[in-house]
Write a protein that holds these residues in place. Structure first.
Motif, PDB file in Angstrom:
ATOM      1  N   MET A 297       0.899  -1.343   0.004  1.00  0.00           N
ATOM      2  CA  MET A 297      -0.013   0.032  -0.033  1.00  0.00           C
ATOM      3  C   MET A 297       0.868   1.380   0.121  1.00  0.00           C
ATOM      4  O   MET A 297       0.558   2.198  -0.761  1.00  0.00           O
ATOM      5  N   ARG A 298       1.791   1.106   0.726  1.00  0.00           N
ATOM      6  CA  ARG A 298       2.741   2.382   0.925  1.00  0.00           C
ATOM      7  C   ARG A 298       3.335   2.643  -0.388  1.00  0.00           C
ATOM      8  O   ARG A 298       3.573   3.922  -0.867  1.00  0.00           O
ATOM      9  N   LYS A 299       3.794   1.612  -1.188  1.00  0.00           N
ATOM     10  CA  LYS A 299       4.449   1.833  -2.621  1.00  0.00           C
ATOM     11  C   LYS A 299       3.732   2.306  -3.542  1.00  0.00           C
ATOM     12  O   LYS A 299       3.889   3.096  -4.297  1.00  0.00           O
ATOM     13  N   TRP A 300       2.549   1.418  -3.935  1.00  0.00           N
ATOM     14  CA  TRP A 300       1.549   1.553  -5.017  1.00  0.00           C
ATOM     15  C   TRP A 300       0.328   2.304  -4.609  1.00  0.00           C
ATOM     16  O   TRP A 300      -0.542   2.358  -5.261  1.00  0.00           O
ATOM     17  N   GLY A 301       0.067   2.673  -3.359  1.00  0.00           N
ATOM     18  CA  GLY A 301      -1.008   3.271  -2.900  1.00  0.00           C
ATOM     19  C   GLY A 301      -1.326   4.852  -3.804  1.00  0.00           C
ATOM     20  O   GLY A 301      -2.345   5.052  -4.188  1.00  0.00           O
ATOM     21  N   PRO A 302      -0.311   5.415  -3.798  1.00  0.00           N
ATOM     22  CA  PRO A 302      -0.212   6.798  -4.544  1.00  0.00           C
ATOM     23  C   PRO A 302      -0.732   6.463  -6.084  1.00  0.00           C
ATOM     24  O   PRO A 302      -1.517   7.428  -6.687  1.00  0.00           O
ATOM     25  N   LEU A 303      -0.175   5.606  -6.830  1.00  0.00           N
ATOM     26  CA  LEU A 303      -0.627   5.213  -8.281  1.00  0.00           C
ATOM     27  C   LEU A 303      -2.018   4.924  -8.104  1.00  0.00           C
ATOM     28  O   LEU A 303      -2.727   5.205  -9.171  1.00  0.00           O
ATOM     29  N   THR A 304      -2.503   3.979  -7.160  1.00  0.00           N
ATOM     30  CA  THR A 304      -3.728   3.475  -7.212  1.00  0.00           C
ATOM     31  C   THR A 304      -4.632   4.557  -6.982  1.00  0.00           C
ATOM     32  O   THR A 304      -5.845   4.929  -7.679  1.00  0.00           O
ATOM     33  N   ALA A 305      -4.367   5.569  -6.086  1.00  0.00           N
ATOM     34  CA  ALA A 305      -5.190   6.789  -5.983  1.00  0.00           C
ATOM     35  C   ALA A 305      -5.319   7.600  -6.953  1.00  0.00           C
ATOM     36  O   ALA A 305      -6.442   8.144  -7.493  1.00  0.00           O
ATOM     37  N   VAL A 306      -4.292   7.890  -7.872  1.00  0.00           N
ATOM     38  CA  VAL A 306      -4.412   8.884  -8.995  1.00  0.00           C
ATOM     39  C   VAL A 306      -4.906   8.098 -10.098  1.00  0.00           C
ATOM     40  O   VAL A 306      -5.821   8.697 -10.823  1.00  0.00           O
ATOM     41  N   CYS A 307      -4.909   6.786 -10.429  1.00  0.00           N
ATOM     42  CA  CYS A 307      -5.501   5.999 -11.272  1.00  0.00           C
ATOM     43  C   CYS A 307      -7.076   6.110 -11.089  1.00  0.00           C
ATOM     44  O   CYS A 307      -7.850   5.834 -11.863  1.00  0.00           O
ATOM     45  N   LEU A 308      -7.453   5.933  -9.804  1.00  0.00           N
ATOM     46  CA  LEU A 308      -8.952   5.884  -9.683  1.00  0.00           C
ATOM     47  C   LEU A 308      -9.363   7.206 -10.100  1.00  0.00           C
ATOM     48  O   LEU A 308     -10.571   7.102 -10.636  1.00  0.00           O
ATOM     49  N   GLY A 309      -9.019   8.440  -9.689  1.00  0.00           N
ATOM     50  CA  GLY A 309      -9.590   9.571 -10.114  1.00  0.00           C
ATOM     51  C   GLY A 309      -9.510   9.510 -11.624  1.00  0.00           C
ATOM     52  O   GLY A 309     -10.306  10.146 -12.359  1.00  0.00           O
ATOM     53  N   THR A 310      -8.215   9.302 -12.111  1.00  0.00           N
ATOM     54  CA  THR A 310      -8.191   9.453 -13.661  1.00  0.00           C
ATOM     55  C   THR A 310      -9.089   8.420 -14.615  1.00  0.00           C
ATOM     56  O   THR A 310      -9.962   8.946 -15.456  1.00  0.00           O
ATOM     57  N   SER A 311      -9.421   7.363 -13.868  1.00  0.00           N
ATOM     58  CA  SER A 311     -10.222   6.465 -14.737  1.00  0.00           C
ATOM     59  C   SER A 311     -11.776   7.062 -14.447  1.00  0.00           C
ATOM     60  O   SER A 311     -12.593   6.994 -15.580  1.00  0.00           O
ATOM     61  N   MET A 312     -12.209   7.689 -13.623  1.00  0.00           N
ATOM     62  CA  MET A 312     -13.388   8.173 -13.263  1.00  0.00           C
ATOM     63  C   MET A 312     -13.667   9.418 -14.293  1.00  0.00           C
ATOM     64  O   MET A 312     -14.572   9.499 -14.983  1.00  0.00           O
ATOM     65  N   LEU A 313     -12.555  10.305 -14.327  1.00  0.00           N
ATOM     66  CA  LEU A 313     -12.932  11.623 -15.000  1.00  0.00           C
ATOM     67  C   LEU A 313     -12.862  11.132 -16.653  1.00  0.00           C
ATOM     68  O   LEU A 313     -13.631  11.653 -17.639  1.00  0.00           O
ATOM     69  N   LEU A 314     -11.884  10.198 -17.011  1.00  0.00           N
ATOM     70  CA  LEU A 314     -11.898   9.750 -18.553  1.00  0.00           C
ATOM     71  C   LEU A 314     -12.941   8.900 -18.671  1.00  0.00           C
ATOM     72  O   LEU A 314     -13.655   8.923 -19.796  1.00  0.00           O
ATOM     73  N   LEU A 315     -13.554   8.071 -17.945  1.00  0.00           N
ATOM     74  CA  LEU A 315     -14.656   7.309 -18.141  1.00  0.00           C
ATOM     75  C   LEU A 315     -15.822   8.081 -18.344  1.00  0.00           C
ATOM     76  O   LEU A 315     -16.775   7.954 -19.160  1.00  0.00           O
ATOM     77  N   ASP A 316     -16.108   9.384 -17.800  1.00  0.00           N
ATOM     78  CA  ASP A 316     -17.284  10.131 -17.707  1.00  0.00           C
ATOM     79  C   ASP A 316     -17.213  10.971 -19.029  1.00  0.00           C
ATOM     80  O   ASP A 316     -18.340  11.629 -19.458  1.00  0.00           O
ATOM     81  N   VAL A 317     -16.173  10.863 -19.798  1.00  0.00           N
ATOM     82  CA  VAL A 317     -16.214  11.397 -21.194  1.00  0.00           C
ATOM     83  C   VAL A 317     -16.929  10.678 -22.193  1.00  0.00           C
ATOM     84  O   VAL A 317     -17.885  11.208 -23.026  1.00  0.00           O
ATOM     85  N   THR A 318     -16.735   9.344 -22.224  1.00  0.00           N
ATOM     86  CA  THR A 318     -17.424   8.417 -22.972  1.00  0.00           C
ATOM     87  C   THR A 318     -18.616   7.504 -22.448  1.00  0.00           C
ATOM     88  O   THR A 318     -19.419   6.936 -23.108  1.00  0.00           O
ATOM     89  N   ILE A 319     -18.953   7.416 -21.098  1.00  0.00           N
ATOM     90  CA  ILE A 319     -19.970   6.522 -20.766  1.00  0.00           C
ATOM     91  C   ILE A 319     -21.112   6.902 -21.062  1.00  0.00           C
ATOM     92  O   ILE A 319     -22.321   6.352 -21.134  1.00  0.00           O
ATOM     93  N   VAL A 320     -21.525   8.550 -21.184  1.00  0.00           N
ATOM     94  CA  VAL A 320     -22.776   8.850 -21.417  1.00  0.00           C
ATOM     95  C   VAL A 320     -23.277   8.712 -22.719  1.00  0.00           C
ATOM     96  O   VAL A 320     -24.505   8.824 -23.287  1.00  0.00           O
ATOM     97  N   ILE A 321     -22.461   8.180 -23.642  1.00  0.00           N
ATOM     98  CA  ILE A 321     -22.679   8.194 -25.286  1.00  0.00           C
ATOM     99  C   ILE A 321     -23.876   7.228 -25.605  1.00  0.00           C
ATOM    100  O   ILE A 321     -24.796   7.570 -25.977  1.00  0.00           O
ATOM    101  N   VAL A 322     -23.825   5.938 -24.880  1.00  0.00           N
ATOM    102  CA  VAL A 322     -24.971   5.094 -25.059  1.00  0.00           C
ATOM    103  C   VAL A 322     -26.095   5.424 -24.301  1.00  0.00           C
ATOM    104  O   VAL A 322     -27.140   4.661 -24.509  1.00  0.00           O
ATOM    105  N   ALA A 323     -26.167   6.084 -23.363  1.00  0.00           N
ATOM    106  CA  ALA A 323     -27.216   6.511 -22.422  1.00  0.00           C
ATOM    107  C   ALA A 323     -27.919   7.715 -23.034  1.00  0.00           C
ATOM    108  O   ALA A 323     -29.242   8.196 -22.359  1.00  0.00           O
ATOM    109  N   LEU A 324     -27.597   8.323 -24.090  1.00  0.00           N
ATOM    110  CA  LEU A 324     -28.178   9.414 -24.453  1.00  0.00           C
ATOM    111  C   LEU A 324     -29.784   9.449 -24.777  1.00  0.00           C
ATOM    112  O   LEU A 324     -30.607  10.398 -24.409  1.00  0.00           O
ATOM    113  N   PRO A 325     -30.022   8.389 -25.414  1.00  0.00           N
ATOM    114  CA  PRO A 325     -31.502   8.378 -25.738  1.00  0.00           C
ATOM    115  C   PRO A 325     -32.503   8.051 -24.652  1.00  0.00           C
ATOM    116  O   PRO A 325     -33.342   8.538 -24.415  1.00  0.00           O
ATOM    117  N   ASP A 326     -31.878   7.125 -23.454  1.00  0.00           N
ATOM    118  CA  ASP A 326     -32.534   7.170 -22.395  1.00  0.00           C
ATOM    119  C   ASP A 326     -32.893   8.395 -21.543  1.00  0.00           C
ATOM    120  O   ASP A 326     -34.015   8.698 -20.923  1.00  0.00           O
TER     121      ASP A 326
END
Length: 500
Positions: free
Chosen positions: A1-30
């Motif tokens: 956790m001490r070594k790779w915790g920072p990477l995990t924290a950053v990747c969680l934030g990055t995955s959320m913000l980039l996922l939200d660029v494209t995740i809405v595409i197929v939900a637009l009609p609904d």
């Protein structure tokens, strides 16, 4: 956790913000059915997020240098989570669009601090490993967005594409506070708020004008007023940046043809590769009647091909000059998008596959090389600025591309069906046309024609940008430029970001 915790924290934030660029595409009609949203509303659901992210990225990055990068990153995650909750609870298109804009502000705070935080947390070989894993997570998040969005929209409902961010945000906050060290840049550096505000007004007004042109035409009063405000704001931005002691973006960098070429490529990249996909998703679901999951899977070949090529290209294309990687990649993206402009009234989703695969090949070349090419085009002390600029231009290109292609789509449909029926489409996303008595065959033909025109414009933008890159980005092998499109170039940017 001490070594790779920072990477995990950053990747969680990055995955959320980039996922939200494209995740809405197929939900637009609904979303359109649930909220009574128009096509313009759906454009703003996408653009509100992308615009806030693009407009504030450089300014928030400068502010984080003074205030503390971990502090700003944590603030961004909390704001993103609160806005995600508001998106999920939205009862009207206006509330959803506003919440998406606030989401974009939080995403900008996360994205602007990601690389500097990694630079502070890792050194040497660990930094190289962290960068590679971060890149894989970033590419994977964008790739799986449409499929994840389809699963959530078809399962618990479209609101869950936003609710899913809440537990991830809690984990990201906990890990960030527990494992990431605080870091600063030049604490005496002034924040260019005037430049940030001028650029934000320019981006918003330009997009508003383009979206407005879809309803009233390019010469309507609303469109012309918005374009006038955008031009004035751009002029103000140029004047402010020329006089600022610490500008967001040094305009002198554009005197270098390589930097100009890379920024042109970044601006066109998201337009050519991704800006037509929201309308393709609407066609797949509203016209062809596919489920959200099947629509997401129909778009998956682009992302899957890009992921494979990106993973293999880092090893096979090491040392290749950026002009060839970016230029060829953009031309392939343009050709692939043009290859999807073959729809007819009787077409179904398989006709898209060849074009999506070719566009995916180009995306796999461009995506990992773009940031490194920007860093290679500037002096080492400007690497942090170049990295922020290339991400800003990418998101701005996506926002403007979605707006332009939506206007092109509705204009073409208006030419085919007539203004009144096109207005029904814009207001109801397909069911409105059927209620107005438009025959099924006419609907399929009109939407196919509009989508073909939009894909043609996007494809042409990619090809032109690719040729500009080949013309403007000169030089030898990427290694001679500090890494070009390779991981070495990004590591140079990490080091510069940490020292800024």
């Amino acid at each position: 956790m001490r070594k790779w915790g920072p990477l995990t924290a950053v990747c969680l934030g990055t995955s959320m913000l980039l996922l939200d660029v494209t995740i809405v595409i197929v939900a637009l009609p609904d979303m359109a059915r649930a909220l009574g949203a128009s096509l313009a509303d759906l454009q703003w659901v996408i653009d509100g997020y992308a615009l806030a992210l693009a407009a504030l990225l450089l300014g928030i990055g400068a502010a984080a240098d003074r205030l503390g990068r971990r502090r700003v990153h944590l603030t961004g995650v909390v704001l993103f989570a609160a806005a995600s909750l508001a998106c999920g609870l939205a009862g009207s298109p206006a509330v959803l669009v506003a919440a998406r804009g606030v989401q974009g502000v939080g995403a900008a705070a996360m994205f602007a601090t990601t690389l500097p935080l990694l630079a502070a947390a890792y050194q040497g070989r660990d930094r190289s490993v962290a960068l590679g894993l971060w890149g894989a997570v970033s590419g994977g998040a964008a790739a799986v967005g449409p499929v994840v969005g389809g699963l959530l929209a078809e399962g618990p409902g479209w609101r869950w594409i936003f609710y899913v961010n809440l537990p991830v945000s809690v984990a990201a906050v906990w890990l960030t506070a527990r494992t990431l060290p605080e870091s600063h840049g030049e604490r005496g550096r002034r924040i260019d708020w005037a430049g940030t505000a001028a650029f934000a007004v320019f981006a918003a007004a330009a997009t508003y004008g383009v979206v407005g042109a879809g309803g009233g035409g390019w010469t309507s009063g609303r469109a012309l007023a918005a374009f006038s405000v955008a031009a004035l704001a751009l002029l103000c931005f140029v004047l402010v940046e020329r006089r600022a002691a610490h500008p967001l973006l040094e305009l002198s960098l554009f005197r270098t043809s390589a930097f100009t070429g890379v920024m042109a490529g970044a601006l066109a990249y998201n337009t050519a590769a991704f800006a037509v996909l929201p309308y393709t998703s609407i066609w797949l679901q509203t016209v062809l009647g596919l489920s959200p999951v099947r629509a997401g899977l129909a778009l998956l070949p682009l992302a899957a091909t890009a992921f494979v090529v990106s993973a293999a290209g880092g090893r096979l294309l090491h040392g290749v000059a950026p002009r060839w990687t970016l230029g060829t990649g953009l031309v392939l993206i343009g050709a692939g998008t043009l290859g999807t402009a073959v729809l007819g009234a009787g077409s179904s989703w398989p006709v898209l596959l060849p074009g999506l695969v070719v566009a995916g090949l180009g995306t796999g070349l461009v995506s990992p090389a773009l940031a490194g090419a920007a860093l290679a085009a500037v002096p080492p002390e400007r690497s942090g600025m170049a990295g922020g600029a290339v991400n800003t231009f990418r998101q701005l290109g996506y926002a403007l591309g979605v707006a332009v292609l939506g206007t092109v789509l509705t204009s073409r449909i208006g030419t085919t069906l007539g203004a009144e029926r096109a207005h029904a489409l814009a207001g109801g996303g397909g069911p409105g046309l059927r209620a107005a008595g438009v025959p099924e065959q006419a609907l399929r033909s009109a939407f196919a024609s509009g989508l073909n025109t939009a894909a043609t414009v996007a494809g042409a933008a990619g090809i032109v940008a690719g040729l500009l890159v080949l013309l403007l980005v000169k030089g030898g092998r990427a290694a001679d430029h500090g890494g070009g499109g390779t991981r070495a170039g990004l590591e140079k940017g990490l080091a510069s970001a940490n020292m800024r």
